[in-house]
Enzyme design. Sequence first.
Site, PDB file in Angstrom:
ATOM      1  N   GLU A  70       0.957  -1.029  -0.193  1.00 47.38           N
ATOM      2  CA  GLU A  70      -0.432  -0.020   0.146  1.00 47.38           C
ATOM      3  C   GLU A  70       0.511   1.136   0.198  1.00 47.38           C
ATOM      4  O   GLU A  70       2.299   1.168   0.949  1.00 47.38           O
ATOM      5  CB  GLU A  70      -1.337  -0.359   1.825  1.00 47.38           C
ATOM      6  CG  GLU A  70      -2.081  -1.141   1.466  1.00 47.38           C
ATOM      7  CD  GLU A  70      -3.352  -0.632   2.303  1.00 47.38           C
ATOM      8  OE1 GLU A  70      -2.895   0.058   2.919  1.00 47.38           O
ATOM      9  OE2 GLU A  70      -3.621  -1.933   2.438  1.00 47.38           O
TER      10      GLU A  70
ATOM     11  N   GLY B 147      10.707   0.336  15.695  1.00 47.53           N
ATOM     12  CA  GLY B 147       9.494   1.531  16.067  1.00 47.53           C
ATOM     13  C   GLY B 147       8.686   0.756  17.009  1.00 47.53           C
ATOM     14  O   GLY B 147       8.401  -0.632  17.391  1.00 47.53           O
TER      15      GLY B 147
ATOM     16  N   CYS C 223      -2.807  -6.720   6.344  1.00 46.12           N
ATOM     17  CA  CYS C 223      -1.490  -7.919   5.818  1.00 46.12           C
ATOM     18  C   CYS C 223      -0.492  -8.566   6.569  1.00 46.12           C
ATOM     19  O   CYS C 223      -1.406  -9.903   6.662  1.00 46.12           O
ATOM     20  CB  CYS C 223      -0.874  -7.290   4.607  1.00 46.12           C
ATOM     21  SG  CYS C 223      -1.691  -6.763   3.124  1.00 46.12           S
TER      22      CYS C 223
HETATM   23  C1  UGA Z   1       2.544  -6.351   2.671  1.00 46.62           C
HETATM   24  C2  UGA Z   1       4.214  -6.280   1.936  1.00 46.62           C
HETATM   25  O1  UGA Z   1       5.140  -5.790   2.170  1.00 46.62           O
HETATM   26  C3  UGA Z   1       3.533  -6.306   0.378  1.00 46.62           C
HETATM   27  O2  UGA Z   1       5.060  -7.152   0.129  1.00 46.62           O
HETATM   28  C4  UGA Z   1       1.783  -7.410   0.137  1.00 46.62           C
HETATM   29  O3  UGA Z   1       1.458  -7.609  -1.517  1.00 46.62           O
HETATM   30  C5  UGA Z   1       1.328  -6.549   1.270  1.00 46.62           C
HETATM   31  O4  UGA Z   1       1.651  -6.688   2.436  1.00 46.62           O
HETATM   32  C6  UGA Z   1       0.336  -7.700   1.136  1.00 46.62           C
HETATM   33  O5  UGA Z   1       0.005  -9.109   1.620  1.00 46.62           O
HETATM   34  O6  UGA Z   1      -1.357  -7.561   0.485  1.00 46.62           O
HETATM   35  P1  UGA Z   1       1.487  -3.599   3.510  1.00 46.62           P
HETATM   36  O7  UGA Z   1       1.200  -4.283   4.446  1.00 46.62           O
HETATM   37  O8  UGA Z   1       1.519  -2.228   2.425  1.00 46.62           O
HETATM   38  O9  UGA Z   1       2.089  -4.404   2.100  1.00 46.62           O
HETATM   39  O10 UGA Z   1       2.883  -2.765   3.812  1.00 46.62           O
HETATM   40  P2  UGA Z   1       4.209  -3.142   4.235  1.00 46.62           P
HETATM   41  O11 UGA Z   1       4.988  -1.644   3.715  1.00 46.62           O
HETATM   42  O12 UGA Z   1       4.491  -4.069   4.004  1.00 46.62           O
HETATM   43  O13 UGA Z   1       4.589  -2.089   5.849  1.00 46.62           O
HETATM   44  C7  UGA Z   1       3.920  -3.117   6.903  1.00 46.62           C
HETATM   45  C8  UGA Z   1       3.913  -2.168   7.690  1.00 46.62           C
HETATM   46  O14 UGA Z   1       5.110  -2.953   8.248  1.00 46.62           O
HETATM   47  C9  UGA Z   1       3.517  -1.600   8.534  1.00 46.62           C
HETATM   48  O15 UGA Z   1       2.644  -0.953  10.037  1.00 46.62           O
HETATM   49  C10 UGA Z   1       5.306  -0.673   8.506  1.00 46.62           C
HETATM   50  O16 UGA Z   1       5.254   0.529   9.462  1.00 46.62           O
HETATM   51  C11 UGA Z   1       5.736  -1.961   9.008  1.00 46.62           C
HETATM   52  N1  UGA Z   1       7.136  -2.020   9.140  1.00 46.62           N
HETATM   53  C12 UGA Z   1       7.918  -2.074   7.989  1.00 46.62           C
HETATM   54  C13 UGA Z   1       8.077  -1.782  10.334  1.00 46.62           C
HETATM   55  O17 UGA Z   1       7.401  -1.188  10.864  1.00 46.62           O
HETATM   56  N2  UGA Z   1       9.709  -1.538  10.041  1.00 46.62           N
HETATM   57  C14 UGA Z   1      10.139  -1.646   8.497  1.00 46.62           C
HETATM   58  O18 UGA Z   1      11.199  -1.813   8.790  1.00 46.62           O
HETATM   59  C15 UGA Z   1       8.955  -1.735   7.806  1.00 46.62           C
END
Ligand code: UGA
Length: 423
Positions: A149, A253, A260
């Site tokens: 997203e 954090g 997801c």
């Molecule tokens: C995630 C996956 O990254 C996608 O590849 C997948 O298609 C999607 O789920 C799905 O299954 O539909 P998304 O949920 O959009 O995508 O978000 P991410 O960018 O992966 O972040 C997820 C959560 O992890 C967020 O709350 C973000 O703040 C957190 N996060 C991410 C951290 O706390 N630390 C990080 O280093 C990275």
Amino acid sequence: MEIGVIGTGYVGLIQSVGLAELGHNVVGIEIDKEKIKNLNKGEATIYEDKLEELLKKNIGKNLIFSSDYKKLNNCGIIFICVGTPQSKEGKADLSYIFSAAKSIRNNLDENYKIVFIKSTVPVGTNRKVKDILRRKNIDVVSNPEFLREGNALFDFFNPDRIVLGFESEDKKTAKEKMLELYKNFDNKEIPFITTNWETAEIIKYTNNGFLATKISFINEIGNLCKKFGVDVYKVAEGIGSDKRIDKSFLNAGLGFGGSCFPKDVNALISIGKEVGEKPNLLEEVVKLNDRQPLKMLDLLRKKVPELKNKKIAVLGLAFKPETDDVRESRAIRLIEKLKDESAMIYASDPKAINSMKRMIPEGEKLTYLEDAQKAIDKSEIVLIVTEWPQFADLDYKDKLVMDGRNVIPKEKRKNLNYEGLCC
Ligand code: UGA
């Protein structure tokens, strides 16, 4: 090519608009009539960078939305992109998938079709869909999606890989069709990973499970670093330079939210338990993630033991920046806890105020403010919950700033009453 897309949530809408932009004729199927009306007017039902622009460009030309499954009759290819929400037991609820499969069976002509399942589904689901369709001339192909997203259209046009799971690995037609579908992509080097149904299903869960594990791992190290006065972000830089580890998803954090990771990790745990292979590591990943917002409150209580009537700004309501999605956002947990303690909350977010208002309505002790600076000005304490970059530029004055996402640059911290969650 004539393509049908069932479901117009995050995955389906991006898929429909993306394929239309690539020049295909796309029919998007949705049961919600209000949504169809808005989409056909060119109004995007979710916020995503460039989505509305591309929707407006293609709608009414080679892209339409409808609730009529019969419109899929001309389509040789159908993508199922409906939601698989978490059920009470933590499993994936497959009712939308099965109902889409039944609607295909009841409405389609006898011509050959390929049904691609993009929704995230547990092992064995593609097989069940094939059983529901009860037709020889339909191939069912597992085609998990990996869109993030906030970057969904970018990811659609620049996939790291495309995974295709077939009933048996020698189903050439479906692979050829898929290659034809993506032939207009600029990036011709996209690796295709072809395998069987079950492997493709597990790839998707493992992908999300691994990334979630990486986050909980670095959060655990972050909590440890905090005790030694060590900067976990330097540690992440140090280990992330090792190509075998990679620097992504090491941002310590408040933990992960969204529609997801929490759902998919729990589903993977359920899948394991069902076959007598309890995934202990993943259970800890979830527990650690659930604890992170409470860690922030513990840290706050050390400085301000009594939160009753304290004015607290909560900056960041979306589960991550560049989206208005608040599902499983860390802010929900924090706001609920602060409400329990009768704090006075001023919540702000560049995009997600309306979504959060629907989840936690405004009240005597909770005010939503568009202007984050105003939220700070009204408060004594500021909690930074989502890493919107603009939060780095605000004037925090003499307020106590608790940074849950490493947003405030180091040089600026020196002049603030600053406390980082993990550093
Ligand atoms: C995630 C996956 O990254 C996608 O590849 C997948 O298609 C999607 O789920 C799905 O299954 O539909 P998304 O949920 O959009 O995508 O978000 P991410 O960018 O992966 O972040 C997820 C959560 O992890 C967020 O709350 C973000 O703040 C957190 N996060 C991410 C951290 O706390 N630390 C990080 O280093 C990275």
